[in-house]
Write a protein that holds these residues in place. Structure first.
Motif, PDB file in Angstrom:
ATOM      1  N   MET A   1       0.853  -1.195   0.000  1.00  0.00           N
ATOM      2  CA  MET A   1       0.000   0.000   0.000  1.00  0.00           C
ATOM      3  C   MET A   1       0.887   1.244   0.000  1.00  0.00           C
ATOM      4  SD  MET A   1      -3.022   0.922   2.690  1.00  0.00           S
ATOM      5  CE  MET A   1      -4.041   2.346   2.464  1.00  0.00           C
ATOM      6  N   PRO A   2       0.580   2.232  -0.857  1.00  0.00           N
ATOM      7  CA  PRO A   2       1.431   3.431  -0.921  1.00  0.00           C
ATOM      8  C   PRO A   2       1.498   4.151   0.409  1.00  0.00           C
ATOM      9  CG  PRO A   2      -0.065   3.350  -2.797  1.00  0.00           C
ATOM     10  CD  PRO A   2      -0.497   2.279  -1.847  1.00  0.00           C
ATOM     11  N   ILE A   3       2.691   4.673   0.697  1.00  0.00           N
ATOM     12  CA  ILE A   3       2.889   5.449   1.928  1.00  0.00           C
ATOM     13  C   ILE A   3       2.647   6.908   1.603  1.00  0.00           C
ATOM     14  CG2 ILE A   3       4.573   6.156   3.655  1.00  0.00           C
ATOM     15  CD1 ILE A   3       5.984   3.485   3.178  1.00  0.00           C
ATOM     16  N   VAL A   4       1.774   7.573   2.344  1.00  0.00           N
ATOM     17  CA  VAL A   4       1.492   8.981   2.108  1.00  0.00           C
ATOM     18  C   VAL A   4       2.384   9.810   3.016  1.00  0.00           C
ATOM     19  CG1 VAL A   4      -0.256  10.783   2.169  1.00  0.00           C
ATOM     20  CG2 VAL A   4      -0.891   8.449   1.507  1.00  0.00           C
ATOM     21  N   ALA A   5       3.174  10.667   2.405  1.00  0.00           N
ATOM     22  CA  ALA A   5       4.086  11.506   3.196  1.00  0.00           C
ATOM     23  C   ALA A   5       3.291  12.527   3.995  1.00  0.00           C
ATOM     24  CB  ALA A   5       5.068  12.208   2.271  1.00  0.00           C
ATOM     25  N   GLN A   6       3.633  12.644   5.241  1.00  0.00           N
ATOM     26  CA  GLN A   6       2.964  13.614   6.104  1.00  0.00           C
ATOM     27  C   GLN A   6       3.957  14.699   6.506  1.00  0.00           C
ATOM     28  OE1 GLN A   6      -0.275  13.632   6.942  1.00  0.00           O
ATOM     29  NE2 GLN A   6      -0.614  11.824   5.681  1.00  0.00           N
ATOM     30  N   SER A   7       3.526  15.916   6.461  1.00  0.00           N
ATOM     31  CA  SER A   7       4.380  17.033   6.855  1.00  0.00           C
ATOM     32  C   SER A   7       4.076  17.449   8.285  1.00  0.00           C
ATOM     33  CB  SER A   7       4.161  18.219   5.916  1.00  0.00           C
ATOM     34  OG  SER A   7       4.753  19.371   6.440  1.00  0.00           O
ATOM     35  N   THR A   8       5.132  17.626   9.083  1.00  0.00           N
ATOM     36  CA  THR A   8       4.946  18.107  10.455  1.00  0.00           C
ATOM     37  C   THR A   8       4.978  19.630  10.505  1.00  0.00           C
ATOM     38  OG1 THR A   8       7.325  17.929  10.840  1.00  0.00           O
ATOM     39  CG2 THR A   8       5.970  16.039  11.439  1.00  0.00           C
ATOM     40  N   GLU A   9       5.486  20.273   9.438  1.00  0.00           N
ATOM     41  CA  GLU A   9       5.621  21.729   9.433  1.00  0.00           C
ATOM     42  C   GLU A   9       4.487  22.310   8.586  1.00  0.00           C
ATOM     43  OE1 GLU A   9      10.494  21.704   9.683  1.00  0.00           O
ATOM     44  OE2 GLU A   9       9.495  21.792   7.772  1.00  0.00           O
ATOM     45  N   THR A  10       3.280  22.233   9.124  1.00  0.00           N
ATOM     46  CA  THR A  10       2.102  22.560   8.330  1.00  0.00           C
ATOM     47  C   THR A  10       2.020  24.034   7.970  1.00  0.00           C
ATOM     48  OG1 THR A  10       0.856  22.767  10.387  1.00  0.00           O
ATOM     49  CG2 THR A  10       0.782  20.638   9.283  1.00  0.00           C
ATOM     50  N   THR A  11       2.741  24.889   8.665  1.00  0.00           N
ATOM     51  CA  THR A  11       2.679  26.317   8.362  1.00  0.00           C
ATOM     52  C   THR A  11       3.766  26.738   7.372  1.00  0.00           C
ATOM     53  OG1 THR A  11       4.051  26.799  10.298  1.00  0.00           O
ATOM     54  CG2 THR A  11       1.672  26.880  10.596  1.00  0.00           C
ATOM     55  N   ASP A  12       4.532  25.804   6.881  1.00  0.00           N
ATOM     56  CA  ASP A  12       5.679  26.101   6.028  1.00  0.00           C
ATOM     57  C   ASP A  12       5.317  25.849   4.565  1.00  0.00           C
ATOM     58  OD1 ASP A  12       8.679  24.223   5.362  1.00  0.00           O
ATOM     59  OD2 ASP A  12       8.272  26.336   4.968  1.00  0.00           O
ATOM     60  N   TRP A  13       5.465  26.879   3.707  1.00  0.00           N
ATOM     61  CA  TRP A  13       5.059  26.744   2.307  1.00  0.00           C
ATOM     62  C   TRP A  13       5.847  25.658   1.590  1.00  0.00           C
ATOM     63  CZ3 TRP A  13       8.400  27.360  -1.750  1.00  0.00           C
ATOM     64  CH2 TRP A  13       9.569  28.093  -1.542  1.00  0.00           C
ATOM     65  N   VAL A  14       7.112  25.477   1.955  1.00  0.00           N
ATOM     66  CA  VAL A  14       7.928  24.467   1.279  1.00  0.00           C
ATOM     67  C   VAL A  14       7.369  23.069   1.541  1.00  0.00           C
ATOM     68  CG1 VAL A  14      10.229  23.479   1.056  1.00  0.00           C
ATOM     69  CG2 VAL A  14       9.981  25.929   1.465  1.00  0.00           C
ATOM     70  N   SER A  15       7.008  22.789   2.769  1.00  0.00           N
ATOM     71  CA  SER A  15       6.460  21.479   3.105  1.00  0.00           C
ATOM     72  C   SER A  15       5.142  21.221   2.395  1.00  0.00           C
ATOM     73  CB  SER A  15       6.263  21.356   4.615  1.00  0.00           C
ATOM     74  OG  SER A  15       7.503  21.259   5.273  1.00  0.00           O
ATOM     75  N   ARG A  16       4.320  22.255   2.287  1.00  0.00           N
ATOM     76  CA  ARG A  16       3.039  22.078   1.597  1.00  0.00           C
ATOM     77  C   ARG A  16       3.248  21.718   0.130  1.00  0.00           C
ATOM     78  NH1 ARG A  16       1.626  26.573   4.819  1.00  0.00           N
ATOM     79  NH2 ARG A  16       1.780  28.010   3.061  1.00  0.00           N
ATOM     80  N   PHE A  17       4.191  22.408  -0.518  1.00  0.00           N
ATOM     81  CA  PHE A  17       4.474  22.074  -1.922  1.00  0.00           C
ATOM     82  C   PHE A  17       5.099  20.688  -2.040  1.00  0.00           C
ATOM     83  CE2 PHE A  17       4.315  26.722  -3.078  1.00  0.00           C
ATOM     84  CZ  PHE A  17       3.299  26.587  -4.011  1.00  0.00           C
ATOM     85  N   ALA A  18       5.933  20.326  -1.076  1.00  0.00           N
ATOM     86  CA  ALA A  18       6.541  18.990  -1.110  1.00  0.00           C
ATOM     87  C   ALA A  18       5.464  17.913  -1.028  1.00  0.00           C
ATOM     88  CB  ALA A  18       7.548  18.837   0.023  1.00  0.00           C
ATOM     89  N   ASP A  19       4.463  18.121  -0.163  1.00  0.00           N
ATOM     90  CA  ASP A  19       3.343  17.181  -0.081  1.00  0.00           C
ATOM     91  C   ASP A  19       2.673  17.024  -1.447  1.00  0.00           C
ATOM     92  OD1 ASP A  19       3.737  16.883   2.648  1.00  0.00           O
ATOM     93  OD2 ASP A  19       2.216  18.357   3.210  1.00  0.00           O
TER      94      ASP A  19
END
Length: 588
Positions: A1-19
């Motif tokens: 089953m595919p692993i969905v990457a989760q970001s811990t830095e939800t307020t960070d624009w870079v992490s959101r784009f990485a998701d």
């Protein structure tokens, strides 16, 4: 089953784009991933034209995907950050400030950038390589990992041959898409559209807007391919015929009159026009993420049109934000064609890579910002040092922690940093006063904090060198600090009793307060003591007139030490001048 990457830095624009990038990459290769290790390689892209100095606005084209790619890489995914060097583009104009007043450079207009000689005095083989080299060195200093692709090498080696033939075969489909966005004839009194960037101009020139109609509603004369002339090397050519079966193409040069017929299946001296070239590369490289500037993202521009043309090549348009302009304190919007605009190398001469990375990491791509080359750089460094301290004691906000982390390290590790990062404004003042005398600089810096003295100037580098470069290259001569050689006898003689008393209080306290903090306490405390308050009294405990008295006292000291109303921070200036000389200049 595919692993969905989760970001811990939800307020960070870079992490959101990485998701989003990871999710999009998985959508494009369904079933390919059972773990991070077997996930498809994520491809992000940037494009740079070495038509002149690659400036700090262009750097956002690289830093936005770099930061996202680095976050994806930190999560364990394989990432490829492509930088496409558009060095097979035509030489459009002679940038101001590069070629000087030599008119001979104009004779190269229309040639590929790699066929134009390098600027005079350059050690590089051609114009494109000269400007690529400076940018490559800056990216290395900033810790940017990338795969560089020369479009000259791609086109002239035949890498894109199948894509070119495919575009020519589907030229009517491409033309139908382009026709939806072509500018309609202007009506009298209507204002013209906003100017487009150089790539857009090139696209317009090669778009076939004036192609003849063959009676079927298609533009039979439109060709998405532009040959470079076999005689003069310029792209001032017109394709006059093309046969899909034999791939025979005939073109004529409007510059020199040369004409020839070639087989496009064997011919490597030309390129697709920009609005076709860009989406072709998206499909060829499998690009998942690529940002675009506001000038590429307006209605009818390259990114929007490319989103439709990419399907002809069997690909998908990348996801990615529109990024805003980057400005310079005191300067208008940057343009490499105008010349004289600051480059990453210019910025790295006066600031550490971490600070420059931070400026791009802390703002969302659609937020414009300015990079300081004036006095504002001192405030920026103060802000950076405060953030550094907050991160160290765990008091920084999550988004600020994320931006700081992206500034100081990449997935490959920490960037080299100054072992003893003393305040930039202090280093600049010391460099200003000592005028290149390193032994004097070390003496002053070692006295800033007697409990923890600086042992070697190397410990303050490279920050000290950056501050010294800023003083030497960006501070006007009339603002540099020159300490008086002799006391100002007339001014000393004219002082009233209060003025003489203030100097006596300062001189009496010098020996016991000879450190940066001690002298700060002393110079601010003298007017307080004279007014009958404690030297430790806080601003809330003091009447407003104390501030006026402090300003007058500071102005007196500046006049006696450097002959001006203002100068470097007084505690730093006093340390730089030295106790013996301070006593002499203040009339002891």
């Amino acid at each position: 089953m595919p692993i969905v990457a989760q970001s811990t830095e939800t307020t960070d624009w870079v992490s959101r784009f990485a998701d989003e990038v990871i999710a999009e990459s998985e959508r494009r290769a369904p079933g390919a991933k059972t773990s991070v290790a077997t996930a498809p390689v994520v491809v992000v892209a940037s494009g740079l034209s070495p038509s002149g100095p690659i400036h700090l606005g262009n750097l956002r084209e690289v830093m936005t995907p770099h930061l996202v790619a680095d976050e994806v890489r930190r999560r364990g995914h394989q990432v490829r950050h492509l930088i496409s060097w558009d060095d097979y583009d035509r030489y459009r104009k002679v940038p101001a400030g590069i070629a000087g007043v030599d008119d001979s450079w104009a004779e190269h207009i229309g040639k590929p950038l790699t066929s134009v000689p390098a600027p005079k005095g350059s050690a590089h083989p051609n114009w494109a390589e000269h400007f690529k080299a400076a940018m490559t060195a800056s990216l290395a200093e900033m810790g940017v990992e990338f795969d560089g692709i020369s479009q000259t090498a791609q086109y002239t080696s035949g890498v894109y041959r199948e894509q070119i033939l495919h575009a020519m075969k589907h030229r009517r489909d491409i033309d139908a898409i382009l026709d939806q966005y072509r500018t309609k004839p202007k009506t009298a009194g209507k204002k013209s559209q906003k100017p487009v960037d150089e790539a857009e101009l090139e696209a317009a020139e090669g778009s076939g807007a004036a192609a003849e109609d063959d009676g079927s509603g298609s533009a039979a004369g439109y060709f998405p391919y532009k040959p470079y002339c076999g005689n003069c090397e310029k792209d001032l050519t017109t394709v006059t015929s093309y046969d899909d079966d034999s791939t025979e193409l005939t073109y004529a040069c409007t510059e020199c009159g040369f004409s020839e017929t070639v087989r496009l299946s064997e011919f490597n001296r030309g390129k697709l026009v920009w609005k076709v070239d860009w989406p072709m590369r998206w499909a060829y490289e499998g690009v998942v993420f690529e940002p675009s500037g506001v000038d590429h993202s307006s209605p009818g521009s390259s990114f929007q049109v490319g989103g439709q043309i990419v399907g002809i090549f069997g690909g998908k348009q990348p996801i990615g934000p529109m990024y805003a302009f980057v400005g310079i304190s005191g300067m208008a919007k940057m343009s490499s064609s105008k010349g004289g605009v600051p480059t990453p190398a210019d910025a790295l001469q006066i600031m550490e890579p971490q600070l420059l990375r931070w400026l791009y990491a802390r703002r969302r791509p659609n937020q414009s910002f300015k990079i300081a080359f004036d006095q504002e750089i001192q405030r920026l460094y103060d802000e950076w040092d405060r953030l550094d301290a907050k991160v160290a004691d765990d008091s920084a906000l999550p988004a600020d922690v994320a931006a700081h982390s992206r500034a100081v390290r990449t997935a490959a590790g920490e960037l080299p940093r100054t072992p003893r990062p003393l305040p930039y404004r202090t280093l600049a003042s010391v460099a200003d006063i000592t005028a290149g005398h390193e032994d004097q600089a070390l003496r002053i810096l070692s006295e800033l904090d007697p409990a923890n003295p600086l042992r070697a100037l190397e410990d303050a580098r490279p920050r000290y060198d950056k501050a010294e470069a800023w003083i030497n290259t960006h501070v006007p001569a009339d603002q540099r600090t020159l300490v008086r050689e002799e006391p100002d006898a007339e001014l000393l003689k004219s002082l009233d009793e209060q003025g003489r008393a203030s100097l006596r209080l300062l001189l009496d306290g010098l020996a016991d307060h000879w450190s940066l903090d001690g002298l700060t306490h002393l110079v601010y405390g003298v007017p307080k003591v004279q007014a009958g308050f404690s030297a430790d009294a806080t601003p809330k405990e003091l009447p407003p007139e104390i501030k006026t008295a402090q300003r007058s006292f500071f102005a007196l000291l500046y006049h006696l030490l450097v002959g001006r109303d203002t100068g470097p921070r007084l505690p730093t200036l006093l340390l730089a001048v030295g106790q013996e000389r301070v006593r002499a200049l203040l009339g002891e």
